[in-house]
Design an enzyme around this catalytic site. Structure first.
Site, PDB file in Angstrom:
ATOM      1  N   HIS A   1     -26.706   5.253  -7.856  1.00  0.00           N
ATOM      2  CA  HIS A   1     -27.472   6.449  -7.497  1.00  0.00           C
ATOM      3  C   HIS A   1     -27.879   7.249  -8.742  1.00  0.00           C
ATOM      4  CE1 HIS A   1     -28.566   9.839  -4.795  1.00  0.00           C
ATOM      5  NE2 HIS A   1     -28.204  10.574  -5.847  1.00  0.00           N
ATOM      6  N   GLU A   2     -26.901   7.528  -9.584  1.00  0.00           N
ATOM      7  CA  GLU A   2     -27.187   8.332 -10.780  1.00  0.00           C
ATOM      8  C   GLU A   2     -28.044   7.555 -11.779  1.00  0.00           C
ATOM      9  OE1 GLU A   2     -26.668  11.372 -10.639  1.00  0.00           O
ATOM     10  OE2 GLU A   2     -25.358  11.315  -8.894  1.00  0.00           O
TER      11      GLU A   2
ATOM     12  N   HIS B   1     -31.657   8.110 -11.009  1.00  0.00           N
ATOM     13  CA  HIS B   1     -32.159   9.364 -11.599  1.00  0.00           C
ATOM     14  C   HIS B   1     -32.404   9.191 -13.099  1.00  0.00           C
ATOM     15  CE1 HIS B   1     -31.654  11.707  -8.012  1.00  0.00           C
ATOM     16  NE2 HIS B   1     -30.333  11.616  -7.990  1.00  0.00           N
TER      17      HIS B   1
END
Length: 455
Positions: A22-23, A26
């Site tokens: 997820h990170e 980003h």
């Protein structure tokens, strides 16, 4: 308690992989958009390990509380930014770029789910056929006319190939309708149609065992409860049970079929059990203490007996399911899309009261399922990881302040207003978002504790 470390480890792996993916979504989007990344952290709170890497000296960190993570970018709203680097600040980017960076985290979770499903569908494996057993009297399945040995071929016109397909389609249909049409083939080979009412799971969803509430059970061949083999030095052998003995009672409960005897034994792990057997026309009471073993995350009893080979069911109960590269890809996309849409539908039904909030799960339940799926095998564990990855992606896209979806909502408002929200409005929205998350977490933890201690 001996399984606790294993369950925690299985949960930690799932959580760690999903947070990193997820990170990293980003992070990659920020780099692609030219935004400077200051820190990539797994966890929150005090930093326990860190290392600076790359041309920008990005700090890669592991923090004290690993239930989440964040990517910290250069941003004038969070501190002073040198004049020469302002063009690389997050707040200086266009709405489109900022939205892409925000959405990239949840999108990465969806991509991970697709990749995991794709791999599983290509590798393939043995799956149970959708053959149903005798339903309990007065259950929806019994009233629909389902009988022991019926094999489901289609549900509302959609082909059903495996038991998992059958279960998933029932779950999906229960969210939007009150009955489904089943195309079956009976044990005698005759095709037929059956109408199954779904009222029993319409409100409670699949809290507990939704299939059991419908009366839908897997096929149990009607085989006599006669012992064919006795394992040397097993509990049955030590108790004096012999090949040819026919079990007629388990702890005072009469049994006629093999699966009934097995069920009674499985429920008595490490607990004294009295079996009444028929041996050459004579009834004998035998006391036995089943060993405790772990099967698919459950603790069950086993005494070391088996059917005679002549009594083994001849019917096939499983099939090997495997897809080509492109078929697996199409199925992976469809699986991810269907489960994403279903998650949103269920959340919507919870909000309007059509589905019980008991279906909301917290970290304790997720950890339990992680351990169970890991016990069942790597394919089940990977499918579980894909499902949680989808759930994480959907959750983060909800328009709740403090979540990625909340930030996307700010950006849409900015497009309409042609200017960003004021700092005061953002501060109020953050408080509202935190309150909503707190309520959701409270519900999830309550459900976890209720499942743990309430049974």
């Amino acid at each position: 308690m001996s399984e606790l470390p294993f369950y925690l480890a299985a949960f930690a792996v799932v959580l760690g992989v999903l947070i990193v993916v997820h990170e990293f979504g980003h992070y990659l989007a920020a780099r692609w958009c030219g935004v400077k990344v200051l820190r990539f952290s797994i966890g929150f709170g005090p930093v326990v390990w860190q290392k600076r890497l790359g041309r920008d000296g990005t700090e890669w960190a592991l923090s004290a509380f690993p239930l989440g993570g964040y990517v910290k970018m250069l941003d004038e709203q969070e501190g002073e930014v040198p004049v020469e680097e302002r063009y690389r600040a997050f707040n200086r980017q266009s709405v489109g770029k900022r939205s892409l960076i925000v959405a990239a985290g949840p999108l990465a979770n969806f991509v991970l789910a697709i990749v995991l499903y794709w791999a599983i569908f290509m590798v393939g494996g043995s799956e149970l056929l959708p053959i149903v057993g005798d339903p309990p009297a007065q259950s929806p399945a019994a009233m629909a006319g389902l009988r022991n040995g019926d094999q489901v071929r289609a549900l509302d016109g959609e082909p059903v190939r495996t038991w998992e397909d059958f279960r998933w389609l029932l779950l999906k249909k229960a969210a939007s309708r009150d009955a489904v049409e089943l195309q079956i083939v009976g044990e005698n080979g005759e095709p037929a149609a059956r109408r199954l009412l779904l009222d029993a799971v319409a409100e409670e969803g699949w809290e507990g065992d939704g299939l059991e509430r419908l009366g839908v059970r897997f096929y149990r061949p009607q085989l006599p409860a006669q012992i064919g083999k006795v394992e040397p030095d097993g509990p049955a052998a030590r108790a004096g049970l012999q090949s040819g003995d026919r079990i007629v009672e388990v702890d005072g409960k009469p049994v006629a079929w093999w699966h009934e005897a097995v069920l009674g034994i499985r429920q008595a792990a490490e607990r004294p059990l009295t079996l009444v057997v028929d041996r050459a026309g004579q009834r004998l009471a035998v006391d036995v203490v089943p060993d405790a073993i772990s099967e698919r995350g459950q603790r069950i009893g086993r005494i070391g007996i088996a059917l005679a080979e002549s009594e083994m069911p001849r019917r096939e109960f499983s099939t090997v399911v495997r897809y080509s590269f492109f078929e697996a890809g199409v199925r992976a996309f469809r699986e991810t899309w269907d489960k994403s849409v279903f998650s949103l539908v269920m959340l919507g039904k919870m909000l309007v009261g059509e589905v019980s909030w008991k279906n909301l799960s917290g970290p304790v339940t997720i950890a339990d399922y992680a351990g169970q799926s890991a016990r069942m095998g790597i394919d089940y564990y990977i499918k579980f990881m894909a499902l949680v990855s989808i759930s994480l992606g959907v959750l983060n896209l909800l328009p709740i302040p403090v979540l990625d979806g909340g930030h996307l909502m700010y950006h849409m408002i900015e497009v309409v207003r042609r200017k960003p929200l004021s700092e005061r409005a953002l501060a109020v929205a953050q408080q509202v978002g935190l309150s909503i998350l707190f309520v959701l977490m409270a519900f999830a933890f309550f459900n976890d504790l209720n499942r743990l201690f309430g049974g």
